[in-house]
Write a protein that holds these residues in place. Structure first.
Motif, PDB file in Angstrom:
ATOM      1  N   LYS A 123     -14.244  59.863   0.009  1.00  0.00           N
ATOM      2  CA  LYS A 123     -13.783  60.324  -1.287  1.00  0.00           C
ATOM      3  C   LYS A 123     -14.898  60.106  -2.311  1.00  0.00           C
ATOM      4  CE  LYS A 123     -10.025  59.856  -4.635  1.00  0.00           C
ATOM      5  NZ  LYS A 123      -8.780  59.108  -4.988  1.00  0.00           N
ATOM      6  N   GLY A 124     -15.511  61.179  -2.757  1.00  0.00           N
ATOM      7  CA  GLY A 124     -16.539  61.081  -3.791  1.00  0.00           C
ATOM      8  C   GLY A 124     -17.955  60.936  -3.295  1.00  0.00           C
ATOM      9  N   THR A 125     -18.157  60.670  -1.993  1.00  0.00           N
ATOM     10  CA  THR A 125     -19.517  60.562  -1.444  1.00  0.00           C
ATOM     11  C   THR A 125     -19.533  61.099  -0.022  1.00  0.00           C
ATOM     12  OG1 THR A 125     -19.288  58.358  -0.447  1.00  0.00           O
ATOM     13  CG2 THR A 125     -19.965  58.447  -2.780  1.00  0.00           C
ATOM     14  N   CYS A 126     -20.714  61.316   0.501  1.00  0.00           N
ATOM     15  CA  CYS A 126     -20.851  61.619   1.930  1.00  0.00           C
ATOM     16  C   CYS A 126     -22.161  61.035   2.441  1.00  0.00           C
ATOM     17  CB  CYS A 126     -20.756  63.119   2.205  1.00  0.00           C
ATOM     18  SG  CYS A 126     -22.013  64.136   1.444  1.00  0.00           S
ATOM     19  N   VAL A 127     -22.206  60.794   3.743  1.00  0.00           N
ATOM     20  CA  VAL A 127     -23.402  60.249   4.378  1.00  0.00           C
ATOM     21  C   VAL A 127     -24.104  61.384   5.115  1.00  0.00           C
ATOM     22  CG1 VAL A 127     -24.316  58.638   6.100  1.00  0.00           C
ATOM     23  CG2 VAL A 127     -22.414  57.956   4.621  1.00  0.00           C
ATOM     24  N   VAL A 128     -25.401  61.522   4.871  1.00  0.00           N
ATOM     25  CA  VAL A 128     -26.184  62.554   5.535  1.00  0.00           C
ATOM     26  C   VAL A 128     -27.297  61.912   6.352  1.00  0.00           C
ATOM     27  CG1 VAL A 128     -25.731  64.374   3.842  1.00  0.00           C
ATOM     28  CG2 VAL A 128     -27.678  62.846   3.498  1.00  0.00           C
ATOM     29  N   HIS A 129     -27.630  62.547   7.468  1.00  0.00           N
ATOM     30  CA  HIS A 129     -28.839  62.216   8.207  1.00  0.00           C
ATOM     31  C   HIS A 129     -29.882  63.261   7.831  1.00  0.00           C
ATOM     32  CE1 HIS A 129     -27.025  59.531  11.613  1.00  0.00           C
ATOM     33  NE2 HIS A 129     -26.941  58.986  10.410  1.00  0.00           N
ATOM     34  N   VAL A 130     -31.065  62.790   7.512  1.00  0.00           N
ATOM     35  CA  VAL A 130     -32.111  63.642   6.966  1.00  0.00           C
ATOM     36  C   VAL A 130     -33.359  63.539   7.831  1.00  0.00           C
ATOM     37  CG1 VAL A 130     -33.584  64.071   4.962  1.00  0.00           C
ATOM     38  CG2 VAL A 130     -31.227  63.329   4.623  1.00  0.00           C
ATOM     39  N   VAL A 131     -33.957  64.685   8.157  1.00  0.00           N
ATOM     40  CA  VAL A 131     -35.226  64.716   8.886  1.00  0.00           C
ATOM     41  C   VAL A 131     -36.276  65.339   7.980  1.00  0.00           C
ATOM     42  CG1 VAL A 131     -36.483  65.662  10.859  1.00  0.00           C
ATOM     43  CG2 VAL A 131     -34.143  64.829  11.155  1.00  0.00           C
ATOM     44  N   LEU A 132     -37.386  64.627   7.813  1.00  0.00           N
ATOM     45  CA  LEU A 132     -38.475  65.117   6.965  1.00  0.00           C
ATOM     46  C   LEU A 132     -39.414  66.002   7.761  1.00  0.00           C
ATOM     47  CD1 LEU A 132     -39.552  61.967   4.898  1.00  0.00           C
ATOM     48  CD2 LEU A 132     -38.228  63.922   4.115  1.00  0.00           C
ATOM     49  N   GLU A 133     -39.696  67.178   7.224  1.00  0.00           N
ATOM     50  CA  GLU A 133     -40.726  68.030   7.810  1.00  0.00           C
ATOM     51  C   GLU A 133     -42.052  67.787   7.098  1.00  0.00           C
ATOM     52  OE1 GLU A 133     -41.310  72.762   8.319  1.00  0.00           O
ATOM     53  OE2 GLU A 133     -39.414  71.951   9.071  1.00  0.00           O
ATOM     54  N   THR A 134     -41.964  67.387   5.822  1.00  0.00           N
ATOM     55  CA  THR A 134     -43.140  66.977   5.047  1.00  0.00           C
ATOM     56  C   THR A 134     -42.851  65.587   4.502  1.00  0.00           C
ATOM     57  OG1 THR A 134     -42.178  68.095   3.131  1.00  0.00           O
ATOM     58  CG2 THR A 134     -43.828  69.310   4.388  1.00  0.00           C
ATOM     59  N   GLY A 135     -43.859  64.946   3.937  1.00  0.00           N
ATOM     60  CA  GLY A 135     -43.671  63.571   3.478  1.00  0.00           C
ATOM     61  C   GLY A 135     -44.121  63.362   2.055  1.00  0.00           C
ATOM     62  N   ARG A 136     -43.523  64.073   1.121  1.00  0.00           N
ATOM     63  CA  ARG A 136     -43.898  63.936  -0.285  1.00  0.00           C
ATOM     64  C   ARG A 136     -43.260  62.686  -0.904  1.00  0.00           C
ATOM     65  NH1 ARG A 136     -47.796  67.018   1.142  1.00  0.00           N
ATOM     66  NH2 ARG A 136     -47.196  69.176   1.561  1.00  0.00           N
ATOM     67  N   THR A 137     -43.904  62.180  -1.933  1.00  0.00           N
ATOM     68  CA  THR A 137     -43.354  61.016  -2.635  1.00  0.00           C
ATOM     69  C   THR A 137     -41.945  61.320  -3.142  1.00  0.00           C
ATOM     70  OG1 THR A 137     -45.564  60.321  -3.326  1.00  0.00           O
ATOM     71  CG2 THR A 137     -43.713  59.439  -4.586  1.00  0.00           C
ATOM     72  N   HIS A 138     -41.000  60.426  -2.831  1.00  0.00           N
ATOM     73  CA  HIS A 138     -39.599  60.538  -3.263  1.00  0.00           C
ATOM     74  C   HIS A 138     -38.922  61.807  -2.745  1.00  0.00           C
ATOM     75  CE1 HIS A 138     -40.376  57.833  -7.089  1.00  0.00           C
ATOM     76  NE2 HIS A 138     -40.758  57.262  -5.956  1.00  0.00           N
TER      77      HIS A 138
END
Length: 277
Positions: free
Chosen positions: A210-225
């Protein structure tokens, strides 16, 4: 210093270094001049085909890294071999010193571990924001550093993160392609900017609350933040990430965790998958 077993018939040292590992001309020249590659304690002819299963030995001078070792290593080593180690960086700890006298960063702790085990070289292959915890890959010699740097550039080291974000994403998965540049009005903040560096982030929703969700994220590039900027760009900043428009949490932290590193090991020729708790 380390051994390597040839895994294909007819491979030469020249082909291994230049074609397979794609080392730079300077490193290859230095290895040749130092007669760094031997077989049964004898120098190897660089253009002589070698049989599959042949074990060659590399020995060369390794420069000392400049990180000041801590008194005690207080980061957890999740994986280690003679070429690299993967540590779990705590939240709130910088990856590396920003000033010469910084002595409590992740790399200072790593150097304590390296020195305690008879070494003197350690260089991080990528970095994690101070507020991000999780897995960091560290090279233990310059050849490994060169190869792993290229693998990061070519996106063959897969870095997976878990983040809890505000609101609920409409789609279960997606890709964010939005260039990132510096915020002219804030010294450390980054923004989506058409003239910035290209940035690609893949995400998948793994839990909805409720109000949030959890994501799994894969980076293709690696920029700051990058993850922080891209999730905020979607209108779903990471929980607690006030720099990018999220509500402040009681802890004052944001929820971003580097949970997995996966790659084909260039020296061991096997798939390495390391997960963080």
């Amino acid at each position: 210093m380390f051994t390597y077993t040839i895994n294909e018939n007819g491979l030469t040292i020249e082909e291994l270094l230049r074609t397979k590992w794609r080392l730079g001309k300077k490193i290859v020249h230095e290895l040749r001049m130092a007669k760094a590659v031997t077989l049964n304690d004898e120098p190897v002819l660089w253009k002589e085909p070698l049989e599959k299963g042949t074990t060659i030995h590399f020995a060369f001078d390794i420069p000392a890294s400049n990180y000041i070792p801590t008194d005690k290593c207080e980061v957890t080593v999740r994986y280690e071999d003679e070429h690299c180690l993967i540590v779990s960086k705590p939240k709130g700890m910088a990856t590396h010193p920003n000033e010469p006298m910084d002595s409590d960063t992740c790399m200072n702790h790593v150097m304590r571990h390296i020195v305690d085990n008879g070494g003197h070289y350690a260089e991080h292959v990528h970095r994690l924001d101070q507020g991000t915890n999780g897995l960091l890959l560290v090279a233990k010699h310059p050849i490994a550093k060169s190869i792993f740097d290229r693998m990061i550039e070519e996106k063959t080291i897969v870095r997976t993160y878990a983040a809890e974000v505000q609101g609920n994403l409409r789609t279960d998965s997606g890709t964010i392609k939005a260039a990132i540049g510096k915020d002219r009005h804030h010294n450390t903040r980054r923004v989506v900017a058409p003239n910035g560096q290209s940035a690609v982030t893949h995400y998948e929703v793994v839990n909805r609350f409720k109000g949030t969700c959890v994501v799994h994220v894969v980076l293709e590039t690696g920029r700051t933040h990058q993850i922080r900027v891209h999730m905020a760009h979607l209108g779903h900043p990471i929980v607690g990430d006030t720099m990018y428009g999220a509500r402040e949490t009681a802890s004052g932290d944001y929820a971003l965790h580097a949970i997995q590193l996966a790659f084909t090991h260039p020296f061991l020729n096997e798939q390495i998958i390391v997960k963080d708790n």
